[in-house]
Design a protein around this motif. Sequence first.
Motif, short mmCIF file in Angstrom:
data_model
loop_
_atom_site.label_atom_id
_atom_site.label_comp_id
_atom_site.label_asym_id
_atom_site.label_seq_id
_atom_site.Cartn_x
_atom_site.Cartn_y
_atom_site.Cartn_z
N SER A 154 0.83 -1.22 0.00
CA SER A 154 0.00 0.00 0.00
C SER A 154 0.86 1.26 0.00
O SER A 154 0.47 2.28 -0.59
CB SER A 154 -0.93 0.00 1.22
OG SER A 154 -0.19 0.15 2.42
N LEU A 155 2.02 1.22 0.66
CA LEU A 155 2.90 2.39 0.67
C LEU A 155 3.55 2.60 -0.69
O LEU A 155 3.74 3.75 -1.14
CB LEU A 155 3.97 2.23 1.75
CG LEU A 155 3.48 2.26 3.20
CD1 LEU A 155 4.62 1.97 4.15
CD2 LEU A 155 2.83 3.61 3.53
N GLN B 43 2.35 1.48 -3.73
CA GLN B 43 1.37 1.74 -4.77
C GLN B 43 0.32 2.78 -4.39
O GLN B 43 -0.55 3.10 -5.22
CB GLN B 43 0.65 0.43 -5.15
CG GLN B 43 1.57 -0.65 -5.65
CD GLN B 43 2.20 -0.31 -6.99
OE1 GLN B 43 1.61 0.43 -7.80
NE2 GLN B 43 3.39 -0.84 -7.24
N SER B 44 0.36 3.27 -3.15
CA SER B 44 -0.61 4.27 -2.66
C SER B 44 -2.05 3.77 -2.83
O SER B 44 -2.92 4.45 -3.39
CB SER B 44 -0.43 5.61 -3.39
OG SER B 44 0.87 6.12 -3.18
N THR B 45 -2.31 2.57 -2.35
CA THR B 45 -3.63 1.96 -2.50
C THR B 45 -4.50 2.08 -1.26
O THR B 45 -5.70 1.81 -1.33
CB THR B 45 -3.46 0.46 -2.81
OG1 THR B 45 -2.70 -0.16 -1.77
CG2 THR B 45 -2.75 0.25 -4.13
N SER B 46 -3.94 2.49 -0.13
CA SER B 46 -4.69 2.47 1.12
C SER B 46 -5.57 3.70 1.25
O SER B 46 -5.20 4.81 0.85
CB SER B 46 -3.73 2.39 2.32
OG SER B 46 -4.44 2.25 3.51
N ASN C 214 -4.61 3.58 7.81
CA ASN C 214 -3.21 3.96 7.67
C ASN C 214 -2.35 2.94 8.41
O ASN C 214 -2.85 2.17 9.22
CB ASN C 214 -2.97 5.39 8.19
CG ASN C 214 -3.43 5.56 9.63
OD1 ASN C 214 -3.10 4.75 10.50
ND2 ASN C 214 -4.19 6.62 9.91
#
Length: 445
Positions: free
Chosen positions: A88-89, A91-94, A359
């Motif tokens: 997630s960090l 690919q910025s998916t969160s 997060n």
Amino acid sequence: MTSAQPPSTPKSIRPTISTPHRRTNSASHASPIDIKPKSPAARRMSMTSTSQSASLTPQTLAQRIVENEQLMLAGLVSSLMLCGILYSLIQSTSLDTSEIHHHTLPHRAEYFARKSNVFNVIFVKRAWGWTSILYLLHLFSSPTIPSQIHTGLGGRARRLGIWMLATIAWLVFTSWFFGAGLGDRIIALTGGNCAVQLPTGVDLKIARETFPSLFTAGEKSTTTNGRIYVPLPHQYCSGTPLTPSTFPQLFSLIPSHSDIHATSRHESLQALPRPRWHRGFDISGHAFLLTLSVMVLGRGLAGTWRSWSSTASGTKSRTVVKRDDGYLALIHRWSGIVATGLVGIWCWMILMTGIYFHNPPEKLSGLVLGLSTAYLINILIPPSTPSSLVNPTSPSSRPISGIGGIFDENAARRGGVIDDGVIYENPAESDSSDEAVDKGKDKTD
């Protein structure tokens, strides 16, 4: 002056002290061949004591981890969560679920990033219900444990206590006995606000006069284009219903609110949407609950998994309980299979939670809270099961522990382990081993 000398003994009459003959190649301990006990059971124990003692070699850390299901499951869920957070960090998916406006965002393209996916709707939202049903089915369909082993916290009583402690922990987190649950209390203590979106058609001038602390959230944080939220007391986000009788000043702003009847099945007909938390530290409830479910189910299924493993590897396990092929045995077998599949679903959803929701600190806190709860349960009700089946021919075999962790040497030589780590002995097999020892003795004689 001379002292008296004792009379000397002639060499011919001195006593001769003879030393018995010793074998030069004899060992420093007695061999089972030299000592032949009379009892068949004693002969069996004597013949196996030397080989059994020689096989108890120290285990490595890797072997201990592999033989401990709780450690393996804790490592598995931790690895899945850490991999999900890392992905997630990168690919910025969160999605930051602590922001109140995330509920009104359009659905994301990824299927498991949507809260409407089938696994989340059917399974995760009722995670503890599914876990409890399968855990209790597997527990009460398990074979009867002998009364001498069923004393104290052994057997079904022990496993039922595990489920009860885990259920209490789940209730404490979701809905405390004296008000809000632990998760809601932490959000409130860390600066979170309970709020509800103001519906369209409300006169903003009157709304500002009634609620001076209106705020907006979202990308367009303006009173013209953004959504406007009304702050509420914390109890409305912790179970207290929001109705015209409990909060009349808000409903007085809604035109014809008396004609709108709220219903849980048709959210569009509700006068107001559900109040939600805004900001604050929101511990991931999914991470906590799914981790706890995996650990509790894994402990309940540990004996079944060991039985499957021994069957697959060809290791024979002994049973004293005659299991019929009726409905109870069928339920026990299939509940173990379905529960194992459920553990797989929980692990998959832990990974999806790590990738798409909350997060990183909130996800890690949920994981740590779930593992800590499982660890506390293991302290209050320590496992009485051994780590693996004893195989006397294996150089890394470990002794079998009885109830309370006491090593039962006799059962370790004769017994096997099924289900909750209960040691069973097959009388027919013991008799056959006695006959084999007797025949060997006759041949030796």
